[in-house]
Design a protein around this motif. Structure first.
Motif, PDB file in Angstrom:
ATOM      1  N   GLY A 102       0.620  -1.275  -0.155  1.00 52.20           N
ATOM      2  CA  GLY A 102       0.009  -0.053   0.176  1.00 52.20           C
ATOM      3  C   GLY A 102       0.851   1.198  -0.010  1.00 52.20           C
ATOM      4  O   GLY A 102       0.497   2.240   0.260  1.00 52.20           O
ATOM      5  N   ARG A 103       2.081   1.325  -0.218  1.00 47.28           N
ATOM      6  CA  ARG A 103       3.083   2.429  -0.083  1.00 47.28           C
ATOM      7  C   ARG A 103       3.594   2.597  -1.530  1.00 47.28           C
ATOM      8  O   ARG A 103       3.865   3.864  -1.649  1.00 47.28           O
ATOM      9  CB  ARG A 103       4.188   2.238   1.187  1.00 47.28           C
ATOM     10  N   TYR A 104       4.317   1.527  -2.015  1.00 52.20           N
ATOM     11  CA  TYR A 104       4.959   1.769  -3.374  1.00 52.20           C
ATOM     12  C   TYR A 104       4.136   1.583  -4.551  1.00 52.20           C
ATOM     13  O   TYR A 104       3.475   0.263  -4.921  1.00 52.20           O
ATOM     14  CB  TYR A 104       6.210   0.733  -3.303  1.00 52.20           C
ATOM     15  N   ALA A 105       3.984   2.305  -5.482  1.00 50.70           N
ATOM     16  CA  ALA A 105       3.305   2.473  -6.575  1.00 50.70           C
ATOM     17  C   ALA A 105       4.260   1.988  -7.563  1.00 50.70           C
ATOM     18  O   ALA A 105       5.024   2.870  -7.781  1.00 50.70           O
ATOM     19  CB  ALA A 105       2.551   3.401  -6.824  1.00 50.70           C
ATOM     20  N   VAL A 106       4.115   1.161  -8.608  1.00 48.35           N
ATOM     21  CA  VAL A 106       5.184   0.445  -9.388  1.00 48.35           C
ATOM     22  C   VAL A 106       4.623   0.163 -10.624  1.00 48.35           C
ATOM     23  O   VAL A 106       3.336  -0.265 -10.858  1.00 48.35           O
ATOM     24  CB  VAL A 106       5.798  -0.864  -8.874  1.00 48.35           C
ATOM     25  N   ALA A 107       5.172   0.535 -11.927  1.00 43.84           N
ATOM     26  CA  ALA A 107       4.720   0.467 -12.986  1.00 43.84           C
ATOM     27  C   ALA A 107       5.910  -0.290 -14.079  1.00 43.84           C
ATOM     28  O   ALA A 107       6.780   0.738 -13.970  1.00 43.84           O
ATOM     29  CB  ALA A 107       3.878   1.548 -13.717  1.00 43.84           C
ATOM     30  N   VAL A 108       5.584  -0.942 -14.815  1.00 40.32           N
ATOM     31  CA  VAL A 108       6.822  -1.543 -15.764  1.00 40.32           C
ATOM     32  C   VAL A 108       6.063  -1.848 -17.030  1.00 40.32           C
ATOM     33  O   VAL A 108       4.957  -2.841 -17.017  1.00 40.32           O
ATOM     34  CB  VAL A 108       7.505  -2.726 -15.144  1.00 40.32           C
ATOM     35  N   LEU A 109       6.337  -1.323 -18.234  1.00 37.14           N
ATOM     36  CA  LEU A 109       5.748  -1.720 -19.534  1.00 37.14           C
ATOM     37  C   LEU A 109       6.883  -2.059 -20.573  1.00 37.14           C
ATOM     38  O   LEU A 109       7.945  -1.525 -20.492  1.00 37.14           O
ATOM     39  CB  LEU A 109       5.127  -0.246 -20.141  1.00 37.14           C
ATOM     40  N   THR A 110       6.773  -3.067 -21.113  1.00 39.26           N
ATOM     41  CA  THR A 110       7.803  -3.570 -22.055  1.00 39.26           C
ATOM     42  C   THR A 110       7.132  -4.048 -23.285  1.00 39.26           C
ATOM     43  O   THR A 110       5.909  -4.327 -23.534  1.00 39.26           O
ATOM     44  CB  THR A 110       8.471  -4.994 -21.646  1.00 39.26           C
ATOM     45  N   GLU A 111       7.807  -3.945 -24.432  1.00 38.75           N
ATOM     46  CA  GLU A 111       7.568  -4.624 -25.865  1.00 38.75           C
ATOM     47  C   GLU A 111       8.584  -5.227 -26.130  1.00 38.75           C
ATOM     48  O   GLU A 111       9.758  -4.851 -26.101  1.00 38.75           O
ATOM     49  CB  GLU A 111       6.892  -3.456 -26.673  1.00 38.75           C
ATOM     50  N   GLY A 112       8.267  -6.256 -27.198  1.00 35.92           N
ATOM     51  CA  GLY A 112       9.416  -6.918 -28.510  1.00 35.92           C
ATOM     52  C   GLY A 112      10.063  -8.294 -27.730  1.00 35.92           C
ATOM     53  O   GLY A 112      10.831  -8.836 -28.383  1.00 35.92           O
TER      54      GLY A 112
END
Length: 259
Positions: free
Chosen positions: A223-233
């Motif tokens: 509930g503390r760390y907001a994380v986003a990872v986007l990848t392609e290929g």
């Protein structure tokens, strides 16, 4: 092709000591050097405001990560308590099982691309807009382009009290994200310490044009760390998952104290 440079990563601080932007960027550059396709990522400590962005100007597709915004758009219009049984069921299987047909039905219910985009604006998203047209059975919501920063903004809106989404609705979204089925609980969870709750939504989509995979993960740790990872290929979905988890581990290893 990824352009490797220290300037690709940025770190900002609010009431917290520096954690070493250059070190984080070097670590990610080394890891991604032999992995294909573009990658963008962000992590934010929602208590201190400290954040790190990697390749912040990249705009990649959401894949099934868009389903969180679809649900939040739905709940902006209609509280969970007033939804019918069918809509509740669709919302649940859309998040927990990543059901595409349920997402199609709710996409229609929120007003398709215009409704999706309006909801994004309400949550402060700057780089994310719905794809217009008839997307039924084509999963067009999955090719929505976004930024890692926007996805972190969306995750932040599930935590902050000033969110346009009421507390009960935020809790519902987080409950569903915390209960994804076995086999879909990878991604952001790779950065959690033992015993920490992870709430996430992952995406995986094979591009028709390239036959390559877009693999994404967005969520909250403790509930503390907001994380986003986007990848392609990636040539295979599993390769994309390994890339996402490798990025998450390196982000969290250097962003906070060890578990």
């Amino acid at each position: 092709m990824i352009i490797h440079a220290l300037l690709a990563g940025t770190l900002t601080f609010t009431g917290a000591p520096p954690a070493g932007s250059e070190e984080v960027t070097r670590s990610l550059d080394r890891f991604l050097r032999t992995r294909p396709g573009p990658v963008t990522a962000m992590v934010k400590d929602l208590r201190t405001g400290r954040s790190y962005r990697y390749h912040r100007h990249e705009r990649l597709i959401t894949a099934s990560g868009a389903k969180v915004q679809i649900l939040m758009a739905l709940l902006l219009k209609t509280p969970w308590a007033k939804l019918g049984k069918a809509a509740r069921h669709d919302a649940s299987i859309m998040i927990r099982h990543s059901d595409n047909h349920a997402a199609d039905r709710l996409w229609e219910r929120i007003g398709k691309a215009p409704g999706f985009t309006r909801a994004g604006r309400a949550f402060g998203l700057k780089h994310t807009a719905g794809v217009p047209g008839d997307c039924l059975d084509l999963y067009c919501w999955g090719i929505t382009k976004t930024s890692a920063e926007d996805q972190v903004r969306l995750m932040s809106a599930l935590v902050r009290e000033s969110s346009p989404l009421p507390a009960a609705e935020r809790a519902r979204v987080r409950s569903l994200m915390g209960g994804v089925v076995d086999g879909q609980d990878w991604g952001v969870s790779a950065g959690a310490c033992k015993g920490e709750r992870t709430e996430l939504k992952n995406g995986w989509l094979k591009r028709v044009s390239t036959k390559r995979w877009a693999v994404t993960s967005v969520g909250l740790i403790a509930g503390r760390y907001a994380v986003a990872v986007l990848t392609e290929g990636s040539a295979e979905a599993g390769d994309g998952i390994a890339t996402v988890e490798g990025v998450v581990r390196r982000l969290m290893l250097r962003f906070r104290a060890a578990c």
